[in-house]
Design a protein around this motif. Structure first.
Motif, PDB file in Angstrom:
ATOM      1  N   PHE A 180      -9.815   8.553  -7.141  1.00  0.00           N
ATOM      2  CA  PHE A 180      -9.775   8.084  -5.693  1.00  0.00           C
ATOM      3  C   PHE A 180     -11.078   7.239  -5.431  1.00  0.00           C
ATOM      4  CE2 PHE A 180      -6.685  11.354  -5.253  1.00  0.00           C
ATOM      5  CZ  PHE A 180      -5.715  10.748  -4.487  1.00  0.00           C
ATOM      6  N   GLU A 181     -12.073   7.212  -6.472  1.00  0.00           N
ATOM      7  CA  GLU A 181     -13.004   6.338  -6.347  1.00  0.00           C
ATOM      8  C   GLU A 181     -12.978   4.968  -6.848  1.00  0.00           C
ATOM      9  OE1 GLU A 181     -16.263   8.014  -8.793  1.00  0.00           O
ATOM     10  OE2 GLU A 181     -16.480   9.686  -7.691  1.00  0.00           O
TER      11      GLU A 181
ATOM     12  N   ASP B 271       0.942  -1.187  -0.090  1.00  0.00           N
ATOM     13  CA  ASP B 271      -0.029  -0.133  -0.004  1.00  0.00           C
ATOM     14  C   ASP B 271       0.984   1.171   0.067  1.00  0.00           C
ATOM     15  OD1 ASP B 271      -1.833   2.035   0.576  1.00  0.00           O
ATOM     16  OD2 ASP B 271      -2.988   1.148   2.082  1.00  0.00           O
TER      17      ASP B 271
ATOM     18  N   ASP C 223      -8.152   2.206  -3.333  1.00  0.00           N
ATOM     19  CA  ASP C 223      -8.511   2.082  -1.664  1.00  0.00           C
ATOM     20  C   ASP C 223      -7.586   2.758  -1.006  1.00  0.00           C
ATOM     21  OD1 ASP C 223      -9.707   1.297   0.468  1.00  0.00           O
ATOM     22  OD2 ASP C 223      -8.698  -0.717   0.748  1.00  0.00           O
ATOM     23  N   LEU C 224      -7.588   4.217  -0.924  1.00  0.00           N
ATOM     24  CA  LEU C 224      -6.550   4.928  -0.270  1.00  0.00           C
ATOM     25  C   LEU C 224      -7.530   6.203   0.391  1.00  0.00           C
ATOM     26  CD1 LEU C 224      -4.096   5.405  -2.794  1.00  0.00           C
ATOM     27  CD2 LEU C 224      -3.534   4.176  -0.698  1.00  0.00           C
ATOM     28  N   SER C 225      -7.088   6.784   1.522  1.00  0.00           N
ATOM     29  CA  SER C 225      -7.802   7.723   2.087  1.00  0.00           C
ATOM     30  C   SER C 225      -7.169   9.027   1.724  1.00  0.00           C
ATOM     31  CB  SER C 225      -7.692   7.528   3.624  1.00  0.00           C
ATOM     32  OG  SER C 225      -8.073   8.727   4.393  1.00  0.00           O
ATOM     33  N   MET C 226      -8.220  10.167   0.994  1.00  0.00           N
ATOM     34  CA  MET C 226      -7.763  11.283   0.727  1.00  0.00           C
ATOM     35  C   MET C 226      -7.077  11.910   2.270  1.00  0.00           C
ATOM     36  SD  MET C 226     -10.489  12.062  -2.190  1.00  0.00           S
ATOM     37  CE  MET C 226      -9.759  13.590  -2.776  1.00  0.00           C
ATOM     38  N   MET C 227      -7.944  12.071   3.129  1.00  0.00           N
ATOM     39  CA  MET C 227      -7.703  12.523   4.390  1.00  0.00           C
ATOM     40  C   MET C 227      -6.557  12.311   4.848  1.00  0.00           C
ATOM     41  SD  MET C 227      -9.823  12.955   7.704  1.00  0.00           S
ATOM     42  CE  MET C 227     -11.355  13.468   7.056  1.00  0.00           C
ATOM     43  N   SER C 228      -5.921  11.002   4.796  1.00  0.00           N
ATOM     44  CA  SER C 228      -4.931  10.437   5.461  1.00  0.00           C
ATOM     45  C   SER C 228      -3.721  11.205   4.558  1.00  0.00           C
ATOM     46  CB  SER C 228      -4.852   8.948   5.185  1.00  0.00           C
ATOM     47  OG  SER C 228      -3.416   8.471   5.679  1.00  0.00           O
TER      48      SER C 228
ATOM     49  N   ASP D 250       0.147   4.151   1.051  1.00  0.00           N
ATOM     50  CA  ASP D 250       0.069   4.697   2.331  1.00  0.00           C
ATOM     51  C   ASP D 250       0.198   3.878   3.480  1.00  0.00           C
ATOM     52  OD1 ASP D 250      -0.306   7.044   3.905  1.00  0.00           O
ATOM     53  OD2 ASP D 250      -2.739   6.788   3.966  1.00  0.00           O
TER      54      ASP D 250
END
Length: 271
Positions: free
Chosen positions: A58-59, A26, A62-67, A28
């Motif tokens: 990002f749709e 991953d 599987d990654l968090s934009m906030m992170s 991130d």
């Protein structure tokens, strides 16, 4: 103190995401030593980085934009066609190139351009930046997906192997059998994490069929690999009762030290 702010980083994140996915990595990653964004910040220095731009749909990933935003990464949503594998198409690389050229002409004090991609599609961009007197560095996956005829070092000042940079060089140098064991363990672990498989058991026949299909093994090879996983206690028998019927399957053995390491490398926390 001299705050230079002369480094700009551009990441084709969707490309990198799918490139690392085959190693069950991953970008991130929860472990900082394997986290792409943390490693880039450490390598170039927070006070030197003017911007860190990441491009992806990002749709689909599987990654968090906030992170990412908490790590001072500016996320750029670029829509793709929603497919995976060789049929996946997106405009991330095009948008990245356009934004990089805009920075080149609008912010002349940027001296170092860092391009992060999983392949060599960025060579024309690297060549243009270099011809303008900028320092150019490239991060990409140096594995079987990279053309043997590619001479990346000729188009930039420095080329980095993402696998080494993210401290997964040990995984990249594993024997073929060891890599198959690693990938199969993570495949089974992720199968049980899939919400669609809650309350189900992963049977031996399904496991063998899946690893045969995903890793291009024949029936004898997949049987041999499965038996090796069971004998080595990488897998444990598992049964579940559904409507008064017992279904038998296998789960990964999370008490096995090597299994724990494989799952952690894939970016999952093991308690």
């Amino acid at each position: 103190m001299d705050y230079r702010k002369d480094t700009a980083i551009f990441i084709d994140l969707e490309n990198v995401y799918y490139g690392l996915k085959k190693y069950h990595m991953d970008p991130d990653h929860p472990d900082d030593s394997h986290n792409l964004f943390v490693r880039l910040t450490e390598y170039y220095g927070k006070d030197s980085i003017r911007m860190m731009e990441a491009y992806a749909d990002f749709e689909q990933v599987d990654l968090s934009m906030m992170s990412l935003q908490k790590k001072r990464v500016h996320v750029n949503q670029v829509y793709s066609n929603g497919r995976e594998g060789k049929d996946r198409k997106n405009a991330a690389d095009i948008q990245l190139c356009l934004d990089t050229m805009e920075v080149l002409y609008q912010i002349p004090e940027i001296h170092t351009y860092v391009v992060v991609s999983a392949d060599q599609d960025m060579i024309p961009l690297l060549d243009r930046l270099w011809s303008k007197g900028k320092r150019v560095e490239l991060f990409c996956l140096w594995d079987e997906s990279l053309s043997k005829s590619s001479q990346l070092h000729e188009f930039c000042d420095q080329a980095h192997n993402l696998l080494e940079f993210l401290n997964v060089e040990k995984l990249s140098t594993l024997s073929q059998v060891d890599r198959l064991i690693h990938n199969t363990v993570v495949q089974i672990y992720e199968w049980y994490r899939d919400p669609n498989n809650i309350g189900k058991s992963y049977g031996s026949t399904w496991i063998k069929n899946d690893i045969s299909r995903k890793f291009h093994l024949d029936e004898i090879e997949s049987n041999h690999l499965f038996n090796r996983l069971v004998k080595g206690k990488y897998l444990l028998p598992y049964e579940i009762e559904i409507q008064d019927k017992i279904f038998y399957g296998y789960k990964v053995n999370l008490t096995h030290p090597q299994v724990q390491m494989m799952v952690k490398i894939a970016g999952y926390k093991v308690s």
